[in-house]
Write a protein that holds these residues in place. Structure first.
Motif, mmCIF file in Angstrom:
data_model
loop_
_atom_site.group_PDB
_atom_site.id
_atom_site.type_symbol
_atom_site.label_atom_id
_atom_site.label_comp_id
_atom_site.label_asym_id
_atom_site.label_seq_id
_atom_site.Cartn_x
_atom_site.Cartn_y
_atom_site.Cartn_z
ATOM 1 N N PRO A 1 0.839 -1.202 0.000
ATOM 2 C CA PRO A 1 0.000 0.000 0.000
ATOM 3 C C PRO A 1 0.876 1.254 0.000
ATOM 4 C CG PRO A 1 0.005 -1.018 2.148
ATOM 5 C CD PRO A 1 0.765 -1.931 1.238
ATOM 6 N N LEU A 2 0.321 2.339 -0.494
ATOM 7 C CA LEU A 2 1.004 3.626 -0.484
ATOM 8 C C LEU A 2 0.087 4.654 0.169
ATOM 9 C CD1 LEU A 2 2.574 3.762 -4.070
ATOM 10 C CD2 LEU A 2 3.747 3.335 -1.918
ATOM 11 N N SER B 1 1.452 22.309 2.292
ATOM 12 C CA SER B 1 0.547 22.315 1.140
ATOM 13 C C SER B 1 1.076 21.425 0.025
ATOM 14 C CB SER B 1 0.366 23.742 0.639
ATOM 15 O OG SER B 1 1.623 24.288 0.285
ATOM 16 N N THR B 2 2.153 20.706 0.289
ATOM 17 C CA THR B 2 2.799 19.886 -0.718
ATOM 18 C C THR B 2 2.374 18.428 -0.592
ATOM 19 O OG1 THR B 2 4.714 21.351 -0.605
ATOM 20 C CG2 THR B 2 5.039 19.232 -1.686
ATOM 21 N N PRO B 3 1.870 17.816 -1.680
ATOM 22 C CA PRO B 3 1.527 16.392 -1.628
ATOM 23 C C PRO B 3 2.781 15.533 -1.722
ATOM 24 C CG PRO B 3 1.044 17.267 -3.794
ATOM 25 C CD PRO B 3 1.507 18.423 -2.963
ATOM 26 N N ARG B 4 2.824 14.491 -0.915
ATOM 27 C CA ARG B 4 4.000 13.610 -0.859
ATOM 28 C C ARG B 4 3.538 12.165 -0.873
ATOM 29 N NH1 ARG B 4 6.939 11.108 3.225
ATOM 30 N NH2 ARG B 4 9.160 10.986 2.813
ATOM 31 N N LEU B 5 4.056 11.374 -1.833
ATOM 32 C CA LEU B 5 3.760 9.951 -1.920
ATOM 33 C C LEU B 5 4.732 9.218 -1.003
ATOM 34 C CD1 LEU B 5 1.877 8.074 -3.547
ATOM 35 C CD2 LEU B 5 3.717 7.802 -5.183
ATOM 36 N N CYS B 6 4.204 8.359 -0.133
ATOM 37 C CA CYS B 6 5.069 7.671 0.818
ATOM 38 C C CYS B 6 4.622 6.224 1.019
ATOM 39 C CB CYS B 6 5.094 8.417 2.155
ATOM 40 S SG CYS B 6 3.486 8.539 2.957
ATOM 41 N N ASP B 7 5.495 5.452 1.644
ATOM 42 C CA ASP B 7 5.248 4.031 1.908
ATOM 43 C C ASP B 7 5.001 3.849 3.401
ATOM 44 O OD1 ASP B 7 5.240 1.287 2.153
ATOM 45 O OD2 ASP B 7 7.204 0.981 1.220
ATOM 46 N N LYS C 1 11.447 7.220 1.892
ATOM 47 C CA LYS C 1 10.099 6.967 1.395
ATOM 48 C C LYS C 1 9.082 6.744 2.500
ATOM 49 C CE LYS C 1 11.063 2.075 0.711
ATOM 50 N NZ LYS C 1 11.094 0.987 -0.259
ATOM 51 N N ALA C 2 9.510 6.806 3.755
ATOM 52 C CA ALA C 2 8.608 6.583 4.893
ATOM 53 C C ALA C 2 7.633 7.726 5.043
ATOM 54 C CB ALA C 2 9.418 6.410 6.182
ATOM 55 N N CYS C 3 6.451 7.421 5.550
ATOM 56 C CA CYS C 3 5.453 8.444 5.841
ATOM 57 C C CYS C 3 5.840 9.164 7.128
ATOM 58 C CB CYS C 3 4.068 7.818 6.007
ATOM 59 S SG CYS C 3 3.433 7.084 4.485
#
Length: 175
Positions: free
Chosen positions: A148-149, A156-162, A171-173
């Motif tokens: 899952p991601l 205000s910045t979107p960040r994709l994390c694991d 890559k950690a949330c």
């Protein structure tokens, strides 16, 4: 005179090859399924992250409030003042084999102001904006290997994390 022997494979040799191919296929199918599902999760995450970035950029460019609205199978970037749709996802990324869970529960939108900052309350419906979207596969029981991601809106910045990554990894949330 020498008799020539017929060239070719025996039925036993063919059956051995077919059996080996069947065993290798049985081992590869679950792995390929998880690879395909993980690709679908990543494509959905990147699509939503791109939509959030577009909403922020449009708010700054148009010098007005713009909202990103997550729908059942797609997303839209809308101007708050008149509801005009500025961008829209095709809907192919967000299919029914994925679940998207928003934090806080039930949130489906986020609004950016003319400075590219998120609003504390969405002006179009008075709801709280989402701060995180978790994207996961709806897996049949007994199958594993899916990653899952999550998309976090930090500032205000979107960040994709694991969510499964260790805290020390990039890559950690962020909690």
């Amino acid at each position: 005179m020498l008799k020539s022997r017929a060239q070719g494979f025996t039925i036993v040799e063919l059956m051995v090859v077919v059996t080996v191919i069947a065993i290798l296929s049985a081992l590869a199918v679950p792995t390929m399924r998880s690879v395909m599902e993980n690709s679908r999760i990543r494509a959905t995450g990147e699509s939503i992250q791109n939509g959030l970035s577009q909403a922020r950029a449009e708010a700054v460019r148009l010098n007005t409030q713009v909202e990103f609205v997550l729908q059942a199978t797609s997303w839209q970037v809308r101007r708050v003042s008149n509801g005009a749709v500025l961008h829209e996802a095709s809907g192919k990324e967000l299919n029914n084999s994925l679940t998207i869970t928003a934090t806080p529960d039930g949130a489906d939108r986020i609004t950016y102001n003319a400075f590219g900052l998120t609003a504390g309350v969405n002006p179009s419906d008075g709801s709280d904006p989402f701060t995180r979207l978790d994207i996961a596969a709806t897996t049949p029981s007994g199958l594993s290997g899916y990653r899952p991601l999550a998309i976090q809106v930090i500032g205000s910045t979107p960040r994709l994390c694991d969510p499964a990554a260790a805290d020390t990894e990039n890559k950690a949330c962020i909690l």
